[in-house]
Design an enzyme around this catalytic site. Structure first.
Site, mmCIF file in Angstrom:
data_model
loop_
_atom_site.group_PDB
_atom_site.id
_atom_site.type_symbol
_atom_site.label_atom_id
_atom_site.label_comp_id
_atom_site.label_asym_id
_atom_site.label_seq_id
_atom_site.Cartn_x
_atom_site.Cartn_y
_atom_site.Cartn_z
ATOM 1 N N ASN A 10 -6.936 -9.793 -4.262
ATOM 2 C CA ASN A 10 -6.906 -9.071 -5.576
ATOM 3 C C ASN A 10 -4.875 -8.509 -5.197
ATOM 4 O OD1 ASN A 10 -6.057 -7.952 -8.355
ATOM 5 N ND2 ASN A 10 -7.406 -6.208 -8.002
ATOM 6 N N LYS A 12 -3.371 -8.550 -7.217
ATOM 7 C CA LYS A 12 -2.367 -7.045 -8.892
ATOM 8 C C LYS A 12 -0.988 -7.859 -9.278
ATOM 9 C CE LYS A 12 -5.510 -3.591 -6.504
ATOM 10 N NZ LYS A 12 -5.664 -1.949 -7.059
ATOM 11 N N HIS A 96 -11.599 -4.674 -13.960
ATOM 12 C CA HIS A 96 -11.103 -4.623 -12.941
ATOM 13 C C HIS A 96 -10.820 -3.236 -13.392
ATOM 14 C CE1 HIS A 96 -8.746 -2.704 -9.809
ATOM 15 N NE2 HIS A 96 -8.875 -3.386 -9.152
ATOM 16 N N GLU A 98 -8.459 -0.939 -13.414
ATOM 17 C CA GLU A 98 -7.002 -0.881 -14.024
ATOM 18 C C GLU A 98 -6.741 -1.538 -15.105
ATOM 19 O OE1 GLU A 98 -4.853 -3.016 -10.366
ATOM 20 O OE2 GLU A 98 -5.774 -0.944 -9.644
ATOM 21 N N GLU A 168 -16.746 -1.883 -6.846
ATOM 22 C CA GLU A 168 -15.390 -1.037 -6.707
ATOM 23 C C GLU A 168 -15.698 0.583 -7.050
ATOM 24 O OE1 GLU A 168 -12.390 -3.871 -5.373
ATOM 25 O OE2 GLU A 168 -12.180 -3.535 -7.601
ATOM 26 N N GLY A 174 -6.884 2.145 -3.870
ATOM 27 C CA GLY A 174 -5.746 2.316 -3.128
ATOM 28 C C GLY A 174 -5.772 3.671 -2.674
ATOM 29 N N SER A 214 -10.147 0.449 -0.560
ATOM 30 C CA SER A 214 -9.497 1.046 0.902
ATOM 31 C C SER A 214 -9.946 -0.349 1.659
ATOM 32 C CB SER A 214 -9.429 2.318 0.828
ATOM 33 O OG SER A 214 -8.876 2.497 -0.124
HETATM 34 P P1 PGA Z 1 -7.488 -1.266 -2.574
HETATM 35 O O1 PGA Z 1 -7.991 -1.998 -4.056
HETATM 36 O O2 PGA Z 1 -8.486 -2.788 -1.555
HETATM 37 O O3 PGA Z 1 -6.012 -1.166 -2.091
HETATM 38 O O4 PGA Z 1 -8.320 -0.462 -3.349
HETATM 39 C C1 PGA Z 1 -8.732 -3.147 -4.656
HETATM 40 C C2 PGA Z 1 -9.048 -3.351 -5.968
HETATM 41 O O5 PGA Z 1 -8.480 -2.876 -6.536
HETATM 42 O O6 PGA Z 1 -9.367 -4.022 -6.326
#
Ligand code: PGA
Length: 256
Positions: A10, A12, A96, A98, A168, A174, A214
Site C-alpha cells: 500500500n 499511500k 483503510h 486512514e 490492521e 506506521g 509495521s
Molecule cells: P505500515 O502501513 O506497514 O507502514 O504500518 C500499513 C498500512 O497502513 O496498510
C-alpha cells in the site's frame, strides 16, 4: 487448508508516475522467479496505468487504494470502479483506517463500495482494526466484529469468496509497533470464526486474512507462520524494493 499468500504494498500518497514505474521495474526484476505467492502493489490513482504497463510480462498485480461506489456522474474528485477496471486494476483496498479517521468513512459507506467492487470483478481488500484506546479498554473483538459485519452487509456467500480481509491494528500502522504473531493470530482466528458464522466454513476457509501494521522483512516470517495469517498489507516497507521483495521471498520459501 492452504491459502496462497498475498503480499500487497500500500504505497499511500507516495510515488508519482516516474517513481511508480521505477519501483515496479525494480520489484519485477527481483521477483521473476516467484511462483507461489500473489504479489500486488497499490500506487496512487494517477500512476495506475503506468504501473500496469511497467508490470507487463510479470505476475505482479496492480491495485487501487480506494474507489467510489457510483459508476459515473457529478462526484468531483472521485474515481469509480469502472475507471479502475479500465486501468486493469485487479484489487482495491477499502476501508483503510486512514480513510476511516481522516476522511470519516463509515462502515455503511465502505459496505456500499465492497458490494459494488464484488459485483464488478474487482477484488476488495477490506481493512478492519482497533485503535490503541479500544485495545486498552478490551474492546478489540467487539470493534473488529462490528466493522466486519457492517462492511459485509448484503454480501452473499457466493461473492464473499473473492474477498480479502486485512486486519490492521491502528496502533501498529506506521508506528514501528508490530502486533506480536500471537496477538495477530488471536484476532485473525476470531475474524475467521466470524466469517464462518456469516458465510459458512468453506468460504471462511478460502478467504485470505492479511496482517498490516509495521510489517517488514524482519518480522514477516514469524507473522506468516501463524495459521490464520495469509499475507500482508505493507505500507512503509513496500516503498523500498529490496525490503518488499525480501518479504515476498520469505512468503515464497514458506510456500514450498
Ligand atoms: P505500515 O502501513 O506497514 O507502514 O504500518 C500499513 C498500512 O497502513 O496498510
Amino acid at each position: 487448508m492452504h491459502r496462497k499468500f498475498l503480499i500487497a504494498g500500500n504505497w499511500k500518497m507516495n510515488n508519482g508516475i516516474t517513481d511508480s514505474v521505477a519501483l515496479v521495474d525494480a520489484i519485477k526484476k527481483r521477483t521473476m522467479e516467484v511462483r507461489f505467492v500473489d504479489m500486488l502493489v497499490c500506487p496512487p490513482f494517477i500512476a495506475l496505468g503506468a504501473a500496469y504497463g511497467a508490470a507487463a510480462g510479470s505476475l505482479l498485480k496492480i491495485g487501487a487504494q480506494n474507489m467510489y461506489h457510483e459508476a459515473k456522474g457529478a462526484f468531483t474528485g472521485e474515481v469509480s470502479f469502472s475507471m479502475l477496471r479500465d486501468c486493469n486494476v485487479s484489487y482495491v483496498i477499502l476501508g483503510h483506517s486512514e480513510r476511516r479517521t481522516i476522511f470519516d468513512e463509515s462502515d455503511e459507506f465502505i459496505n456500499k463500495k465492497v458490494c459494488v467492487a464484488l459485483e464488478n470483478n474487482l477484488l476488495p481488500i477490506l481493512c478492519i482494526g482497533e485503535t490503541e484506546a479500544e485495545r486498552e479498554k478490551g474492546a478489540t473483538f467487539e470493534v473488529v466484529e462490528k466493522q466486519l459485519k457492517g462492511c459485509l452487509e448484503n454480501v452473499s456467500s457466493k461473492r464473499a469468496k473473492d474477498l480479502t480481509i486485512a486486519y490492521e491494528p491502528v496502533w501498529a500502522i506506521g508506528t514501528g509497533k508490530t502486533a506480536t504473531p500471537e496477538i495477530a493470530q488471536e484476532v485473525h482466528s476470531f475474524i475467521r470464526g466470524k466469517l464462518v458464522e456469516i458465510f459458512g466454513k468453506n468460504v471462511a476457509n478460502s478467504v485470505r486474512i492479511l496482517y498490516g501494521g509495521s510489517m517488514k522483512a524482519a518480522n514477516v516470517e514469524a507473522l506468516l507462520s501463524q495459521p490464520d495469517i495469509d499475507g500482508g498489507l505493507v505500507g512503509g516497507a513496500s516503498l523500498v524494493a529490496e525490503e518488499f521483495c525480501s518479504m515476498i521471498e520469505v512468503a515464497e520459501k514458506l510456500s514450498l
